[in-house]
Design a protein around this motif. Structure first.
Motif, mmCIF file in Angstrom:
data_model
loop_
_atom_site.group_PDB
_atom_site.id
_atom_site.type_symbol
_atom_site.label_atom_id
_atom_site.label_comp_id
_atom_site.label_asym_id
_atom_site.label_seq_id
_atom_site.Cartn_x
_atom_site.Cartn_y
_atom_site.Cartn_z
ATOM 1 N N PHE A 96 0.829 -1.201 0.000
ATOM 2 C CA PHE A 96 0.000 0.000 0.000
ATOM 3 C C PHE A 96 0.866 1.254 0.000
ATOM 4 N N TYR A 97 0.326 2.320 -0.561
ATOM 5 C CA TYR A 97 0.959 3.625 -0.402
ATOM 6 C C TYR A 97 0.980 3.950 1.092
ATOM 7 N N PRO A 98 2.100 4.461 1.621
ATOM 8 C CA PRO A 98 2.193 4.755 3.055
ATOM 9 C C PRO A 98 1.098 5.668 3.589
ATOM 10 N N LYS A 99 0.610 6.599 2.781
ATOM 11 C CA LYS A 99 -0.434 7.509 3.295
ATOM 12 C C LYS A 99 -1.739 6.766 3.591
ATOM 13 N N PHE A 100 -1.847 5.496 3.160
ATOM 14 C CA PHE A 100 -3.047 4.700 3.435
ATOM 15 C C PHE A 100 -2.806 3.633 4.504
ATOM 16 N N TRP A 101 -1.603 3.636 5.096
ATOM 17 C CA TRP A 101 -1.321 2.703 6.181
ATOM 18 C C TRP A 101 -2.127 3.098 7.414
ATOM 19 N N ASN A 102 -2.372 2.145 8.284
ATOM 20 C CA ASN A 102 -3.044 2.365 9.580
ATOM 21 C C ASN A 102 -4.490 2.831 9.447
ATOM 22 N N ASN A 103 -5.156 2.380 8.395
ATOM 23 C CA ASN A 103 -6.578 2.683 8.213
ATOM 24 C C ASN A 103 -7.433 1.426 8.148
ATOM 25 N N GLY A 104 -6.830 0.263 8.388
ATOM 26 C CA GLY A 104 -7.550 -0.999 8.323
ATOM 27 C C GLY A 104 -7.686 -1.565 6.915
ATOM 28 N N TYR A 105 -7.088 -0.907 5.924
ATOM 29 C CA TYR A 105 -7.212 -1.392 4.545
ATOM 30 C C TYR A 105 -6.485 -2.717 4.335
ATOM 31 N N ALA A 106 -5.366 -2.912 4.989
ATOM 32 C CA ALA A 106 -4.617 -4.161 4.839
ATOM 33 C C ALA A 106 -5.433 -5.331 5.398
ATOM 34 N N THR A 107 -6.011 -5.157 6.566
ATOM 35 C CA THR A 107 -6.844 -6.202 7.172
ATOM 36 C C THR A 107 -8.043 -6.497 6.281
ATOM 37 N N GLU A 108 -8.674 -5.462 5.775
ATOM 38 C CA GLU A 108 -9.828 -5.629 4.883
ATOM 39 C C GLU A 108 -9.422 -6.373 3.612
ATOM 40 N N THR A 109 -8.245 -6.061 3.086
ATOM 41 C CA THR A 109 -7.756 -6.707 1.867
ATOM 42 C C THR A 109 -7.451 -8.185 2.104
ATOM 43 N N ILE A 110 -6.730 -8.494 3.162
ATOM 44 C CA ILE A 110 -6.393 -9.899 3.438
ATOM 45 C C ILE A 110 -7.673 -10.700 3.678
ATOM 46 N N HIS A 111 -8.608 -10.142 4.401
ATOM 47 C CA HIS A 111 -9.890 -10.820 4.637
ATOM 48 C C HIS A 111 -10.596 -11.114 3.303
ATOM 49 N N THR A 112 -10.596 -10.138 2.395
ATOM 50 C CA THR A 112 -11.236 -10.306 1.085
ATOM 51 C C THR A 112 -10.528 -11.379 0.262
ATOM 52 N N LEU A 113 -9.186 -11.372 0.284
ATOM 53 C CA LEU A 113 -8.428 -12.381 -0.455
ATOM 54 C C LEU A 113 -8.661 -13.773 0.127
ATOM 55 N N LEU A 114 -8.742 -13.879 1.449
ATOM 56 C CA LEU A 114 -9.020 -15.178 2.072
ATOM 57 C C LEU A 114 -10.389 -15.696 1.650
ATOM 58 N N LYS A 115 -11.362 -14.811 1.623
ATOM 59 C CA LYS A 115 -12.712 -15.204 1.191
ATOM 60 C C LYS A 115 -12.664 -15.755 -0.237
ATOM 61 N N ALA A 116 -11.940 -15.077 -1.126
ATOM 62 C CA ALA A 116 -11.802 -15.553 -2.505
ATOM 63 C C ALA A 116 -11.098 -16.907 -2.543
ATOM 64 N N CYS A 117 -10.039 -17.057 -1.760
ATOM 65 C CA CYS A 117 -9.282 -18.315 -1.757
ATOM 66 C C CYS A 117 -10.145 -19.491 -1.305
ATOM 67 N N PHE A 118 -10.862 -19.302 -0.212
ATOM 68 C CA PHE A 118 -11.617 -20.423 0.357
ATOM 69 C C PHE A 118 -12.973 -20.639 -0.303
ATOM 70 N N GLU A 119 -13.637 -19.570 -0.700
ATOM 71 C CA GLU A 119 -14.979 -19.717 -1.253
ATOM 72 C C GLU A 119 -14.996 -19.826 -2.775
ATOM 73 N N GLU A 120 -14.245 -18.988 -3.459
ATOM 74 C CA GLU A 120 -14.244 -19.001 -4.924
ATOM 75 C C GLU A 120 -13.295 -20.054 -5.488
ATOM 76 N N HIS A 121 -12.065 -20.087 -4.976
ATOM 77 C CA HIS A 121 -11.049 -20.996 -5.513
ATOM 78 C C HIS A 121 -11.038 -22.363 -4.828
ATOM 79 N N GLN A 122 -11.843 -22.518 -3.769
ATOM 80 C CA GLN A 122 -11.977 -23.808 -3.066
ATOM 81 C C GLN A 122 -10.639 -24.365 -2.592
ATOM 82 N N LEU A 123 -9.821 -23.499 -2.002
ATOM 83 C CA LEU A 123 -8.515 -23.932 -1.530
ATOM 84 C C LEU A 123 -8.613 -24.534 -0.133
ATOM 85 N N HIS A 124 -7.615 -25.301 0.217
ATOM 86 C CA HIS A 124 -7.531 -25.978 1.510
ATOM 87 C C HIS A 124 -6.699 -25.169 2.513
ATOM 88 N N ARG A 125 -5.689 -24.451 2.005
ATOM 89 C CA ARG A 125 -4.718 -23.773 2.864
ATOM 90 C C ARG A 125 -4.245 -22.504 2.187
#
Length: 177
Positions: A96-125
């Protein structure tokens, strides 16, 4: 893809200026093994490779631009690197651009990617890693349910020298709890 405040689209040629600018920031480069590109032409080559990977019949590397829903501002990039189907796993990463650090965007992004991995791509790990000095990324991964599974010694060639790397993992059954 989208989340509460963000949208995610596969990187495209028109993202070159933002892609280059993001990779040219010393704070972003601190824990990045890629290094700062010498020129926009180098960034163009890197972006061309990303786009080429995304056009393959079996796409294993997905790289997304991250934009604010409200303003459409480009705030970073993230990705999913999938293994072979047999292993049903992937690795996540983000910048992320540093001016967007510490706003919860990283947590929101990882959560979204995990959802895609487990629900859309049907991954195990799903796996992730970060330099042990990168406490902000460590906190984000732990907030999202990742568990530290080990430390790789002197694994990351950073500008500051070889860094130890936390290895994180989360399983599908951990996600569904």
């Amino acid at each position: 893809m989208y989340s509460n405040r963000l949208t995610y689209q596969l990187l495209k040629v028109s993202d070159l200026q933002e892609f280059h600018a993001l990779h040219s920031i010393p704070e972003v480069d601190q824990f990045n093994t890629m290094g700062i590109p010498e020129s926009i032409e180098v960034s163009q080559q890197l972006l061309d490779e990303v786009i080429k990977d995304q056009k393959k019949k079996e796409v294993n590397k997905l790289t997304y631009s991250i934009k604010l829903k409200e303003t459409k501002d480009f705030i970073g990039i993230c990705g999913i690197i999938k293994s072979s189907k047999k292993y049903a796993k992937a690795e996540l990463w983000m910048k992320f651009y540093p001016k967007f650090w510490n706003n919860g965007y990283a947590t929101e992004t990882i959560h979204t990617l995990l959802k895609a991995c487990f629900e859309e791509h049907q991954l195990h790990r799903v796996e992730a890693g970060c330099a042990i000095e990168n406490q902000a990324s460590k906190r984000v991964l732990e907030k999202c349910g990742f568990v530290v599974e080990g430390i790789q010694r002197k694994n990351l060639p950073l500008k500051s020298g070889w860094s130890n790397n936390y290895e994180f993992g989360i399983l599908e059954e951990d996600w569904n709890k």
